[in-house]
Write a protein that holds these residues in place. Structure first.
Motif, PDB file in Angstrom:
ATOM      1  N   GLU A   1      10.935   2.616  -0.652  1.00  0.00           N
ATOM      2  CA  GLU A   1      10.405   2.618   0.711  1.00  0.00           C
ATOM      3  C   GLU A   1       8.965   3.086   0.841  1.00  0.00           C
ATOM      4  OE1 GLU A   1      12.939   4.699   3.482  1.00  0.00           O
ATOM      5  OE2 GLU A   1      14.487   3.170   3.186  1.00  0.00           O
ATOM      6  N   GLU A   2       8.543   3.986  -0.044  1.00  0.00           N
ATOM      7  CA  GLU A   2       7.189   4.521   0.149  1.00  0.00           C
ATOM      8  C   GLU A   2       6.101   3.480  -0.096  1.00  0.00           C
ATOM      9  OE1 GLU A   2       8.316   7.217  -3.378  1.00  0.00           O
ATOM     10  OE2 GLU A   2       6.141   7.461  -3.201  1.00  0.00           O
ATOM     11  N   TYR A   3       6.482   2.347  -0.729  1.00  0.00           N
ATOM     12  CA  TYR A   3       5.511   1.275  -0.905  1.00  0.00           C
ATOM     13  C   TYR A   3       5.655   0.278   0.240  1.00  0.00           C
ATOM     14  CZ  TYR A   3       5.116   3.263  -5.540  1.00  0.00           C
ATOM     15  OH  TYR A   3       4.919   4.131  -6.571  1.00  0.00           O
ATOM     16  N   GLU A   4       4.663   0.299   1.110  1.00  0.00           N
ATOM     17  CA  GLU A   4       4.740  -0.534   2.296  1.00  0.00           C
ATOM     18  C   GLU A   4       4.185  -1.926   1.988  1.00  0.00           C
ATOM     19  OE1 GLU A   4       2.789  -0.730   6.736  1.00  0.00           O
ATOM     20  OE2 GLU A   4       2.312   0.947   5.423  1.00  0.00           O
TER      21      GLU A   4
ATOM     22  N   GLY B   1      -1.263  -4.967 -18.614  1.00  0.00           N
ATOM     23  CA  GLY B   1      -2.404  -4.519 -17.816  1.00  0.00           C
ATOM     24  C   GLY B   1      -2.679  -3.062 -18.055  1.00  0.00           C
ATOM     25  N   PRO B   2      -3.914  -2.656 -17.795  1.00  0.00           N
ATOM     26  CA  PRO B   2      -4.268  -1.262 -18.035  1.00  0.00           C
ATOM     27  C   PRO B   2      -3.500  -0.305 -17.118  1.00  0.00           C
ATOM     28  CG  PRO B   2      -6.114  -2.481 -17.047  1.00  0.00           C
ATOM     29  CD  PRO B   2      -5.037  -3.465 -17.327  1.00  0.00           C
ATOM     30  N   ASN B   3      -3.526   0.944 -17.475  1.00  0.00           N
ATOM     31  CA  ASN B   3      -2.878   1.964 -16.649  1.00  0.00           C
ATOM     32  C   ASN B   3      -3.444   1.941 -15.239  1.00  0.00           C
ATOM     33  OD1 ASN B   3      -0.976   3.181 -18.240  1.00  0.00           O
ATOM     34  ND2 ASN B   3      -2.478   4.516 -19.247  1.00  0.00           N
ATOM     35  N   GLY B   4      -2.571   2.101 -14.273  1.00  0.00           N
ATOM     36  CA  GLY B   4      -3.035   2.201 -12.891  1.00  0.00           C
ATOM     37  C   GLY B   4      -3.316   0.855 -12.252  1.00  0.00           C
ATOM     38  N   SER B   5      -2.942  -0.229 -12.911  1.00  0.00           N
ATOM     39  CA  SER B   5      -3.283  -1.533 -12.341  1.00  0.00           C
ATOM     40  C   SER B   5      -2.265  -1.992 -11.287  1.00  0.00           C
ATOM     41  CB  SER B   5      -3.414  -2.576 -13.451  1.00  0.00           C
ATOM     42  OG  SER B   5      -2.207  -2.654 -14.168  1.00  0.00           O
ATOM     43  N   GLY B   6      -1.118  -1.349 -11.237  1.00  0.00           N
ATOM     44  CA  GLY B   6      -0.143  -1.694 -10.191  1.00  0.00           C
ATOM     45  C   GLY B   6       1.165  -2.255 -10.716  1.00  0.00           C
ATOM     46  N   LYS B   7       1.398  -2.145 -12.018  1.00  0.00           N
ATOM     47  CA  LYS B   7       2.601  -2.727 -12.612  1.00  0.00           C
ATOM     48  C   LYS B   7       3.871  -2.060 -12.078  1.00  0.00           C
ATOM     49  CE  LYS B   7       1.305  -1.801 -16.875  1.00  0.00           C
ATOM     50  NZ  LYS B   7       0.069  -1.044 -16.620  1.00  0.00           N
ATOM     51  N   SER B   8       3.875  -0.730 -12.107  1.00  0.00           N
ATOM     52  CA  SER B   8       5.068  -0.025 -11.612  1.00  0.00           C
ATOM     53  C   SER B   8       5.225  -0.218 -10.111  1.00  0.00           C
ATOM     54  CB  SER B   8       4.974   1.475 -11.917  1.00  0.00           C
ATOM     55  OG  SER B   8       5.097   1.680 -13.304  1.00  0.00           O
ATOM     56  N   THR B   9       4.101  -0.317  -9.423  1.00  0.00           N
ATOM     57  CA  THR B   9       4.171  -0.541  -7.981  1.00  0.00           C
ATOM     58  C   THR B   9       4.862  -1.869  -7.695  1.00  0.00           C
ATOM     59  OG1 THR B   9       2.146   0.725  -7.686  1.00  0.00           O
ATOM     60  CG2 THR B   9       2.800  -0.720  -5.867  1.00  0.00           C
ATOM     61  N   LEU B  10       4.490  -2.896  -8.437  1.00  0.00           N
ATOM     62  CA  LEU B  10       5.128  -4.202  -8.250  1.00  0.00           C
ATOM     63  C   LEU B  10       6.636  -4.089  -8.499  1.00  0.00           C
ATOM     64  CD1 LEU B  10       5.065  -7.266  -7.809  1.00  0.00           C
ATOM     65  CD2 LEU B  10       4.512  -7.531 -10.243  1.00  0.00           C
TER      66      LEU B  10
ATOM     67  N   PRO C   1      -4.402   0.521  -0.445  1.00  0.00           N
ATOM     68  CA  PRO C   1      -3.875  -0.748  -0.944  1.00  0.00           C
ATOM     69  C   PRO C   1      -3.748  -0.699  -2.462  1.00  0.00           C
ATOM     70  CG  PRO C   1      -5.802  -1.093   0.470  1.00  0.00           C
ATOM     71  CD  PRO C   1      -5.727   0.367   0.168  1.00  0.00           C
ATOM     72  N   ILE C   2      -2.628  -1.143  -2.989  1.00  0.00           N
ATOM     73  CA  ILE C   2      -2.429  -1.153  -4.443  1.00  0.00           C
ATOM     74  C   ILE C   2      -2.218  -2.569  -4.947  1.00  0.00           C
ATOM     75  CG2 ILE C   2      -1.041  -0.291  -6.349  1.00  0.00           C
ATOM     76  CD1 ILE C   2      -0.502   2.196  -4.628  1.00  0.00           C
ATOM     77  N   LEU C   3      -1.295  -3.296  -4.322  1.00  0.00           N
ATOM     78  CA  LEU C   3      -1.132  -4.708  -4.680  1.00  0.00           C
ATOM     79  C   LEU C   3      -1.948  -5.537  -3.693  1.00  0.00           C
ATOM     80  CD1 LEU C   3       2.711  -4.885  -5.453  1.00  0.00           C
ATOM     81  CD2 LEU C   3       0.804  -4.306  -6.981  1.00  0.00           C
TER      82      LEU C   3
ATOM     83  N   GLN D   1       0.832  -1.205   0.000  1.00  0.00           N
ATOM     84  CA  GLN D   1       0.000   0.000   0.000  1.00  0.00           C
ATOM     85  C   GLN D   1       0.866   1.255   0.000  1.00  0.00           C
ATOM     86  OE1 GLN D   1      -2.237  -0.585   3.647  1.00  0.00           O
ATOM     87  NE2 GLN D   1      -0.818   0.734   4.792  1.00  0.00           N
ATOM     88  N   VAL D   2       0.270   2.332  -0.488  1.00  0.00           N
ATOM     89  CA  VAL D   2       0.911   3.642  -0.405  1.00  0.00           C
ATOM     90  C   VAL D   2      -0.006   4.522   0.416  1.00  0.00           C
ATOM     91  CG1 VAL D   2       1.596   5.704  -1.675  1.00  0.00           C
ATOM     92  CG2 VAL D   2       2.021   3.485  -2.645  1.00  0.00           C
ATOM     93  N   GLU D   3       0.545   5.096   1.443  1.00  0.00           N
ATOM     94  CA  GLU D   3      -0.250   5.992   2.297  1.00  0.00           C
ATOM     95  C   GLU D   3      -1.651   5.429   2.558  1.00  0.00           C
ATOM     96  OE1 GLU D   3      -0.024   9.542   0.064  1.00  0.00           O
ATOM     97  OE2 GLU D   3       2.106   9.850   0.510  1.00  0.00           O
TER      98      GLU D   3
HETATM   99  N1  LIG Z   1       3.464   7.127  -4.824  1.00  0.00           N
HETATM  100  C1  LIG Z   1       2.154   6.949  -4.981  1.00  0.00           C
HETATM  101  N2  LIG Z   1       1.285   7.660  -4.232  1.00  0.00           N
HETATM  102  C2  LIG Z   1      -0.055   7.489  -4.386  1.00  0.00           C
HETATM  103  N3  LIG Z   1      -0.602   6.643  -5.246  1.00  0.00           N
HETATM  104  C3  LIG Z   1       0.202   5.910  -6.016  1.00  0.00           C
HETATM  105  C4  LIG Z   1       1.627   6.028  -5.916  1.00  0.00           C
HETATM  106  N4  LIG Z   1       2.175   5.179  -6.803  1.00  0.00           N
HETATM  107  C5  LIG Z   1       1.136   4.562  -7.420  1.00  0.00           C
HETATM  108  N5  LIG Z   1      -0.038   5.003  -6.949  1.00  0.00           N
HETATM  109  C6  LIG Z   1      -1.350   4.540  -7.389  1.00  0.00           C
HETATM  110  O1  LIG Z   1      -1.342   3.141  -7.448  1.00  0.00           O
HETATM  111  C7  LIG Z   1      -2.023   2.686  -8.594  1.00  0.00           C
HETATM  112  C8  LIG Z   1      -1.090   1.832  -9.431  1.00  0.00           C
HETATM  113  O2  LIG Z   1      -0.099   2.648 -10.022  1.00  0.00           O
HETATM  114  P1  LIG Z   1       1.080   2.070 -10.894  1.00  0.00           P
HETATM  115  O3  LIG Z   1       1.725   0.969 -10.173  1.00  0.00           O
HETATM  116  O4  LIG Z   1       1.930   3.185 -11.305  1.00  0.00           O
HETATM  117  O5  LIG Z   1       0.269   1.526 -12.135  1.00  0.00           O
HETATM  118  P2  LIG Z   1       0.775   1.091 -13.578  1.00  0.00           P
HETATM  119  O6  LIG Z   1       2.254   1.079 -13.583  1.00  0.00           O
HETATM  120  O7  LIG Z   1       0.189  -0.259 -13.744  1.00  0.00           O
HETATM  121  O8  LIG Z   1       0.199   2.069 -14.521  1.00  0.00           O
HETATM  122  C9  LIG Z   1      -2.539   3.905  -9.312  1.00  0.00           C
HETATM  123  O9  LIG Z   1      -3.883   4.106  -8.931  1.00  0.00           O
HETATM  124  C10 LIG Z   1      -1.652   4.997  -8.794  1.00  0.00           C
HETATM  125  O10 LIG Z   1      -2.350   6.221  -8.807  1.00  0.00           O
END
Ligand SMILES: Nc1ncnc2c1ncn2[C@@H]1O[C@H](COP(=O)(O)OP(=O)(O)O)[C@@H](O)[C@H]1O
Ligand SMILES: [Mg+2]
Lengths: 253, 440
Positions: free
Chosen positions: A51-54, A34-43, A15-17, A10-12
């Motif tokens: 660190e900001e991704y807990e 996957g579509p935009n915003g699905s969590g790929k970059s978060t993974l 929950p994202i993943l 989660q971020v702040e």
């Molecule tokens: N640092 C962050 N602070 C707040 N929300 C975030 C942050 N990083 C990602 N998110 C949110 O998490 C979700 C997944 O983002 P992201 O992993 O970048 O998706 P993708 O890479 O699949 O497009 C989005 O809704 C995005 O807005």
């Protein structure tokens, strides 16, 4: 190589993943779409140690070690590489200094002798030719004022120099013209071998024509909702993501 | 009924300096003019208070407590000095040495083409005497207790000059050494630099300490003049001990078409205050002022600069960059005055500060006062925190946190490092910087 079990992040407080499971064996190439915003970059960021991704639940094993216990630099030293979707610009640090510091940091951690200036330069120039980068980029500040394509080539250069065991490419293809795309594909393909794995995050099937994956996964709303072979990518290309979204939404409704 | 409470702020006890002066018969000896300047200066000091936090220009530098400690002012018996310990590696120039403010001919190079002498030797000199007297009298009469104190106690001060239209082609490194011993020592050092018309000189000044012992308080003054078409490149690099105090007063008169390029580096000291004043005396001149400071632990570093554009067609360029971390405090107060007559002035000023951690403090006060209408002036100041994103990027490439931080800090200061036109000096500064970055 990499084993992700029930990973939640989660971020702040958001929950994202929401329970990722993924196994990557040596030599395999996995694509995540996957579509935009699905969590790929978060993974990708969680794996690299941002660190900001807990991490709130789950585990990640990388080459027999608990990846989540390692610092960012240790993960890289152990052979994990992330090609950033948005490489950072760092004024005042030249590309040459950065590349050499990073090559030597990783060599040192792995018990190898550090390269001296001339040795490092020779190696860097060789790999620069492979990614079709002009040597003039060495003197410039790291990524500062580089075009989108130049930044991505620089990421590929780093991948080639650091020879990771697992390379994660986060939308390295987005915004690239066909020539640059070929460079990325060539870099990856030249490095494919039985002991090295890739996790290729992409939005489009286009890249996968050049880097042929063993597995394709679809990430949606923080979960892997479908896995298959390369034909899944072709299907997504034809039909888009809506049918998957609808199926998933119907299940969760 | 009203009660009136009178609070007295801590003040510096100036009488002790007056008494200390009386106990130094050596200061009453020497050329009569010099003795009388010292006498005037101590009288002036008796009536002048040291600045405190209440003085607007000294808000971040209060030396009251330090000044009230027990300081010895006598020149110490210097131990055997191995000069090369203090030299800049790979420096290809000449070296001059002062110890506790006094010029040391025995430890210094002979420099063909350069007048290297002392105020004592030249105060009655036909060529330089009146120039020296003019400067000494001006700063003995300043309303600045630090320069009064300096003028009263300084003795065999270094004087540098060069012939009209001449240059020596190599830089001159002035090593200022201070001797530590069992008691705290106060050092009043002076340097005079006279650049006549068309002459060129480069000076690299460093400050170091000899032996082990108690703290040093250095009260340094440099005064100079640059005449028409003269060029002065002057770098001053301070890396004294972390318990030492350092006050520097640099003051230059710059004639029309003259050129001054100054760089100041502060890494050491417990409390440091630099005053830099450049007075424009004619049209069409060019002044560069750069500063680099890095404060950590409990260090306090305060830079105050004043540039007086009084004539047309002047160019000035000022850039100060600093890093502050731990519990340290820094400040930059840069005043650029563009007087009504200074039309067609180009004045640029920038101060950037990087704060690391939550307890460090940086203060920036750029002041541009423009009274002419046809000028190009800009100024700016930034105070920023170290970003996580670049740090993450470097660490994601296997670079450990400490090294990554060092690379980013160096990157932040690079613009000033790049201004140092001497590879040896630059490497010397970078080496000290790296050592300081790597401190735990
Ligand atoms: N640092 C962050 N602070 C707040 N929300 C975030 C942050 N990083 C990602 N998110 C949110 O998490 C979700 C997944 O983002 P992201 O992993 O970048 O998706 P993708 O890479 O699949 O497009 C989005 O809704 C995005 O807005
Ligand atoms: Mg993304």
């Amino acid at each position: 190589m990499l084993s992700i079990k029930n990973l939640h992040s989660q971020v702040e407080e958001t929950p994202i993943l929401k329970g990722i499971n993924l196994d990557i064996k040596p030599g395999e190439v996995h694509a995540i779409m996957g579509p935009n915003g699905s969590g790929k970059s978060t993974l990708a960021s969680v794996l690299a140690g941002r660190e900001e991704y807990e991490v709130t639940d789950g585990s990640v094993d990388f080459l027999g070690e608990d990846l989540l216990e390692l610092d960012v630099d240790e993960r890289a030293q152990n052979g994990l590489f992330l090609a950033f979707q948005y490489p950072i610009e760092i004024p005042g640090v030249t590309n040459a200094t950065f590349l050499r510091s990073s090559i030597n940091a990783i060599r040192k951690a792995n018990g190898l002798d550090e390269l001296n200036g001339a040795q490092a330069l020779k190696l860097i120039r060789e790999k620069m030719a492979a990614v079709e980068m002009d040597p003039s980029f060495l003197k410039r500040s790291l990524n500062e004022g580089f075009s989108g394509g130049e930044k991505k080539r620089n990421e590929m250069l780093q991948m080639m120099l650091l020879e990771p065991k697992l390379a994660i490419l986060d939308e390295t293809d987005s915004g690239l013209d066909i020539d640059a795309l070929q460079v990325v594909a060539k870099a990856v393909n030249s490095m494919r071998d039985a002991n090295r794995s890739f996790l290729v995050v992409t939005h489009y099937q286009r890249l996968l024509d050049h880097i042929v994956p063993d597995f394709v996964h679809v990430l949606y709303q923080g979960r892997i909702v479908r896995s298959g072979d390369k034909s899944l990518a072709l299907e997504l290309e034809k039909r888009g993501y809506d049918w998957i979204k609808e199926e998933v939404d119907a299940q969760t409704a | 009924m009203e009660t009136l409470t009178v609070t007295t702020a801590a003040v510096t006890d100036n009488q002790r300096w007056v008494d200390g002066f009386a106990e130094r018969p050596d200061l009453q000896q020497g050329p009569a003019q010099l003795v009388s300047f010292r006498q005037n200066a101590i009288e002036k000091l008796a009536q002048t208070s040291f600045p405190t936090r209440r003085d607007e220009d000294w808000r971040y530098s209060d030396f009251t407590r330090a000044l009230n400690e027990d300081w010895a002012t006598q020149v110490a018996q210097a131990p055997q000095v191995v000069r090369n310990t203090f030299e800049i590696p790979d420096f290809t120039g000449f070296v001059l040495v002062t110890i506790d403010g006094e010029f040391q001919p025995d430890l210094s190079d002979t420099i063909p083409g350069l007048v290297v002498s002392t105020t004592e030797a030249l105060i009655d000199d036909a060529t330089h005497g009146s120039w020296i007297a003019e400067r000494l009298s001006s700063f003995a009469e300043d309303d600045n207790a630090f320069t009064n104190l300096n003028a009263a106690f300084a003795k065999t001060s270094l004087f540098l000059s060069i012939g009209k239209n001449e240059k020596i082609g190599k830089p001159v490194h002035v090593i200022h050494l201070a001797t530590r011993n069992a008691s705290k020592r106060f050092i009043n050092s002076q340097v005079f630099v006279r650049i006549p018309q068309g002459a060129e000189l480069t000076i690299d000044e460093t400050f170091d300490t000899l032996a082990q012992g108690e703290a040093i308080f250095r009260n340094h003054v440099i005064r100079g003049s640059v005449d028409a078409q003269g060029r002065l490149e002057y770098r001053s690099i301070q890396n004294e001990g972390r318990n030492d105090y350092h006050v520097s007063n640099a003051n230059f008169d710059q004639a029309g078409t003259g050129y001054i390029d100054h760089t100041r580096v502060d890494l050491g000291g417990s409390q440091v205050r630099n005053n830099l004043d450049i007075n424009h005396k004619g049209a069409g001149l060019e002044t560069h002022m750069a500063g680099l400071f890095f404060a950590r632990g409990r260090q306090r570093i305060d830079n105050q600069t004043f540039l007086d554009h009084a004539f047309p067609h002047g160019e000035s360029n000022e850039i100060y960059k600093g890093i502050v971390m731990d519990n340290a405090v820094t400040s930059f107060n840069g005043k650029v005055l563009v007087r009504p007559d200074a039309q067609k002035t180009n004045a640029y000023q920038q101060n950037d500060n990087l704060i690391i951690g939550t307890k460090a403090e940086a203060n920036a006060k750029p002041q541009l006062e423009i009274f002419a209408d046809d000028v190009k002036c800009s100024h700016g100041a930034t105070i920023g925190q170290m970003d996580e994103a670049p740090l993450f990027y470097l660490m994601a490439r296997g670079i450990d946190r400490g090294t990554a931080l060092g690379m980013l800090q160096r990157g932040f200061l690079l613009e000033v490092l790049d201004r140092i036109n001497s590879e040896a000096v630059r490497a010397y500064v970078e080496h000290m910087l790296m050592a300081k970055f790597n401190e735990a």
